[in-house]
Each structure stands twice: as C-alpha cells, then as structure tokens.
Design a protein around this motif. Structure first.
Motif, short mmCIF file in Angstrom:
data_model
loop_
_atom_site.label_atom_id
_atom_site.label_comp_id
_atom_site.label_asym_id
_atom_site.label_seq_id
_atom_site.Cartn_x
_atom_site.Cartn_y
_atom_site.Cartn_z
N PHE A 8 0.86 -1.19 0.00
CA PHE A 8 0.00 0.00 0.00
C PHE A 8 0.89 1.24 0.00
O PHE A 8 1.67 1.44 0.92
N ILE A 9 0.75 2.03 -1.06
CA ILE A 9 1.58 3.24 -1.16
C ILE A 9 0.84 4.43 -0.55
O ILE A 9 -0.29 4.72 -0.94
N ASN A 10 1.49 5.07 0.37
CA ASN A 10 0.97 6.27 1.02
C ASN A 10 -0.44 6.13 1.61
O ASN A 10 -1.34 6.89 1.26
N PRO A 11 -0.66 5.17 2.51
CA PRO A 11 -2.00 5.00 3.09
C PRO A 11 -2.44 6.16 3.97
O PRO A 11 -3.62 6.42 4.11
N ARG A 12 -1.46 6.87 4.56
CA ARG A 12 -1.78 7.97 5.46
C ARG A 12 -2.38 9.17 4.71
O ARG A 12 -3.05 10.00 5.29
N TYR A 13 -2.09 9.24 3.40
CA TYR A 13 -2.54 10.37 2.61
C TYR A 13 -4.06 10.53 2.67
O TYR A 13 -4.59 11.62 2.77
N HIS A 14 -4.77 9.43 2.62
CA HIS A 14 -6.23 9.47 2.70
C HIS A 14 -6.76 8.76 3.94
O HIS A 14 -7.95 8.55 4.06
N ASN A 15 -5.87 8.36 4.84
CA ASN A 15 -6.27 7.56 6.00
C ASN A 15 -7.10 6.36 5.57
O ASN A 15 -8.17 6.10 6.10
N GLN A 100 2.07 -16.78 -7.20
CA GLN A 100 2.36 -15.90 -6.04
C GLN A 100 1.72 -14.54 -6.29
O GLN A 100 2.38 -13.61 -6.77
N PRO A 101 0.44 -14.45 -5.98
CA PRO A 101 -0.26 -13.19 -6.31
C PRO A 101 0.19 -12.02 -5.44
O PRO A 101 0.44 -12.18 -4.25
N PHE A 102 0.30 -10.88 -6.07
CA PHE A 102 0.60 -9.66 -5.31
C PHE A 102 -0.09 -8.48 -5.97
O PHE A 102 -0.31 -8.46 -7.18
N ILE A 103 -0.46 -7.53 -5.17
CA ILE A 103 -1.06 -6.29 -5.69
C ILE A 103 -0.43 -5.08 -5.00
O ILE A 103 0.04 -5.17 -3.87
N THR A 104 -0.44 -3.97 -5.72
CA THR A 104 0.01 -2.70 -5.14
C THR A 104 -1.16 -1.73 -5.20
O THR A 104 -1.74 -1.52 -6.27
N ILE A 105 -1.51 -1.20 -4.05
CA ILE A 105 -2.63 -0.24 -3.98
C ILE A 105 -2.06 1.16 -3.88
O ILE A 105 -1.19 1.43 -3.03
N LYS A 106 -2.55 2.02 -4.73
CA LYS A 106 -2.08 3.42 -4.68
C LYS A 106 -3.29 4.34 -4.70
O LYS A 106 -4.19 4.17 -5.54
N THR A 107 -3.32 5.28 -3.77
CA THR A 107 -4.45 6.22 -3.74
C THR A 107 -4.18 7.38 -4.69
O THR A 107 -3.05 7.83 -4.81
N ASN A 108 -5.23 7.82 -5.35
CA ASN A 108 -5.08 8.91 -6.32
C ASN A 108 -5.31 10.27 -5.67
O ASN A 108 -5.71 10.35 -4.51
N ARG A 109 -5.11 11.31 -6.46
CA ARG A 109 -5.34 12.67 -5.98
C ARG A 109 -6.84 12.89 -5.78
O ARG A 109 -7.65 12.45 -6.62
N LYS A 111 -10.41 14.05 -5.96
CA LYS A 111 -11.33 14.83 -6.78
C LYS A 111 -12.65 14.05 -6.81
O LYS A 111 -12.67 12.89 -7.25
N VAL A 112 -13.70 14.68 -6.31
CA VAL A 112 -15.00 13.99 -6.22
C VAL A 112 -15.42 13.50 -7.60
O VAL A 112 -15.42 14.24 -8.58
N GLY A 113 -15.76 12.20 -7.67
CA GLY A 113 -16.22 11.61 -8.92
C GLY A 113 -15.11 10.90 -9.68
O GLY A 113 -15.39 10.04 -10.52
N ASP A 114 -13.85 11.22 -9.37
CA ASP A 114 -12.73 10.56 -10.05
C ASP A 114 -12.41 9.22 -9.40
O ASP A 114 -12.86 8.95 -8.28
N SER A 115 -11.61 8.41 -10.09
CA SER A 115 -11.24 7.11 -9.51
C SER A 115 -10.32 7.34 -8.31
O SER A 115 -9.42 8.18 -8.35
N ALA A 116 -10.58 6.55 -7.26
CA ALA A 116 -9.88 6.78 -5.99
C ALA A 116 -8.61 5.95 -5.87
O ALA A 116 -7.63 6.38 -5.26
N ILE A 117 -8.66 4.75 -6.43
CA ILE A 117 -7.57 3.78 -6.22
C ILE A 117 -7.03 3.29 -7.56
O ILE A 117 -7.79 3.07 -8.51
N THR A 118 -5.71 3.09 -7.61
CA THR A 118 -5.10 2.44 -8.77
C THR A 118 -4.44 1.16 -8.27
O THR A 118 -3.64 1.20 -7.33
N ILE A 119 -4.85 0.03 -8.89
CA ILE A 119 -4.29 -1.25 -8.47
C ILE A 119 -3.36 -1.77 -9.55
O ILE A 119 -3.70 -1.75 -10.73
#
Lengths: 168, 144
Positions: A8-15, A100-109, A111-119
């Motif tokens: 998880f990249i930068n989880p604190r950014y959006h809590n 060996q499955p792995f995912i990386t979760i990244k929160t976006n900038r 903006k209401v209505g925009d996509s919140a997460i990039t996996i």
C-alpha cells in the motif's frame, strides 16, 4: 490456500483502511510511504475494499472531537485536522489464479467523482466501485464542529479576559 | 476480527490513542522547552515578555481597555520581573516533572501505534527525558 501480498503506497494520505473478504488487513508500519501485508486466502477470488478512516465517522465523534479540541488548547497543538468530507468508496474482486499473487494499492489525488484507487500487480482485479465520494454526513459534522469550536473559543476568551480583569 | 467492511468503535480506539499521543507530544515540546529555559536565569525575562505578549494576543488587545494601566508591565517591570523570577524558579522542578511525564506518556503511546513510526518524535522524547532528568538532579542539588 494462497498468500496474497499487498503493498500500500501512502495509506496515510487518505487515512485509508483495507478489507479483504470483510476482514481488515493489518499492515506493517509505514516506511518511506509504503506499508505491506501478507494475507492468507482460501478462495480463488477475494473481495477487496478500501474505505476512509475518519474519526468523524465514528459513533462518538462529537465527544472525542471536543475533548481533543480542549486538550490541544483550542486546536493549537492538534496535528490532525479534518477538513475534507471526501471519502474513498472502493470495492473489487481479486483473481488469485497466479502462483504468487501480489497487488500494489495506490491512492489517487482527491477529486470527487474521479477514480480513488489504482491497483497494479500480477493479480487481476475487477473493479465494482472506484470513486471519491462526498460524504454528506461527514460534511454536516465538520460544519457542526466548526461552529461549536468557534463558540467554545469565544466563551473561553471571554472567561480568560474576565479572570485577568479580576486579578488586575 | 471484524467483518462486513465496517469500522467499529473498537477499531477507532487505536486511532484515538495515537491522536491523543500526538497532542501530548506537541504539548510536551512546549512544556519541556519552558522547563529547560526556566533553568537558566537569563531566559526568565524572555519568558516574562513572552507571557505578556501572549496575554495581549489572547485578549486581542482588549486587555488595554480592561486595565488601562496594563502598559506598566511593559515599561517599569523590574520589580514584577523579580517576583516572576522567584515564581518561575519555584515551579521549575514541577515543570520538569510534568515535562518528563508528558514525554514518557507520548513516547509509550506512539510506540503502541502499529501504523506509523514517528521516529522524530520518539527521538525528541528520549532526548528531552534525559534533559529533564538532568535538570531535576541539578535543581534538587541546588535546593539541597
């Protein structure tokens, strides 16, 4: 049973908090803006959800907000200030067919209505919800708190002035 | 372990504790700095001036209307500074103990946080705890 590695990249950014099949994922401590977790999953597919952790959503929001406001000398020493009512609404299904499955979760900038997460990662994901939402309840609570804090501050200043005037 | 993608009140408890720890850490910075400065007599007039400025700022200047003679604290404050000095030196050990308790509590609370490391705050807490202990030893030695 498979082990899904989640970065998880930068989880604190959006809590943000992550749930896998309804269970909250416990991450390692954040280091260089990244935290990791390994979760055992029995099914070939898992439901992934990301929500926003916000103290103002909790049932005792008013009590703790006011207590912290007073303890921190009218918010002067409070490093956490809730200003935004925008929350993450994300849910998807993760395909765990890889060895060996792995995912990386990244929160976006925000903006209401925009996509919140990039996996990203080798495990395929099928998004069901992925959007920043304006939480009306949260917005209302932020306004209520703002009014209450101003009221308390004015009363406190008046009391201090009266006290000083009495001493002098 | 909770389910249904919902956060319960128990899930908020660690967050509240960390929030309290951060506030305590911020407050301890101020208390320890004041306790540290109060040990040196040269800084006491500075503390006096800071106190006066804070009174003016907090009252948004209305203090001059409440007490028209408030300006005397700025102009002929030598006697007041002496009594202020005596008061500050008498509360220095108390300030040091309060500062020590605050840094210790904030250190333990932030240590319990499972999400963030707070390296800077922890290092500051350890350093200030050492300084406060030394200060207490010196002050108690002076008192003896």
């Amino acid at each position: 049973m498979k082990q899904l590695k989640i970065k998880f990249i930068n989880p604190r950014y959006h809590n943000a908090v992550v749930f896998l099949d309804g269970k909250q994922v416990k991450f390692s401590k954040v280091k260089d803006g990244v935290c990791e977790a390994t979760v055992n999953v029995e099914k070939p597919r898992a439901n992934l959800s990301v929500l926003t952790y916000n103290e103002l959503i909790s049932p005792l929001w008013w009590f703790f907000s006011l207590i912290f406001y007073l303890i921190s000398v009218f918010g002067l020493f409070d490093p956490i200030k809730v200003k935004s009512a925008v929350t993450i609404n994300y849910s998807s299904t993760i395909d765990l067919s890889e060895e060996q499955p792995f995912i990386t979760i990244k929160t976006n900038r925000i903006k209401v209505g925009d996509s919140a997460i990039t996996i990203s990662g080798n495990a395929k994901n099928y998004d069901e919800n992925n959007v920043f939402v304006l939480d009306k309840t949260l917005q209302k609570r932020i306004k209520i708190l703002r009014v209450l804090k101003i009221f308390i501050f004015i009363v406190a200043v008046l009391l201090i002035i009266l006290k000083i005037a009495k001493i002098i | 372990m909770k389910s249904d993608n919902k956060l319960f009140i128990s899930d908020y408890a660690p967050g509240y504790l960390t929030h309290f720890g951060l506030i305590l850490s911020n407050l301890s910075i101020v208390v320890t700095i004041i306790a540290f400065l109060s040990m040196f007599t040269v800084f006491i007039p500075a503390l006096y001036w800071i106190g006066l400025i804070l009174i003016v700022l907090c009252s948004i200047g209305t203090i001059f209307i409440i007490d028209p003679n408030f300006g005397r604290f700025f102009t002929d404050g030598s006697e007041i500074v002496v009594s202020f000095y005596e008061k500050v030196t008498s509360i220095t050990p108390t300030l040091a103990i309060v500062g020590l308790v605050m840094v210790a509590c904030s250190f333990v609370i932030l240590l319990l946080d499972k999400r963030e490391r707070y390296v800077g705050r922890k290092v500051y807490s350890i350093l200030m705890a050492i300084v406060m202990i030394i200060e207490l030893v010196i002050v108690s030695g002076v008192a003896l």
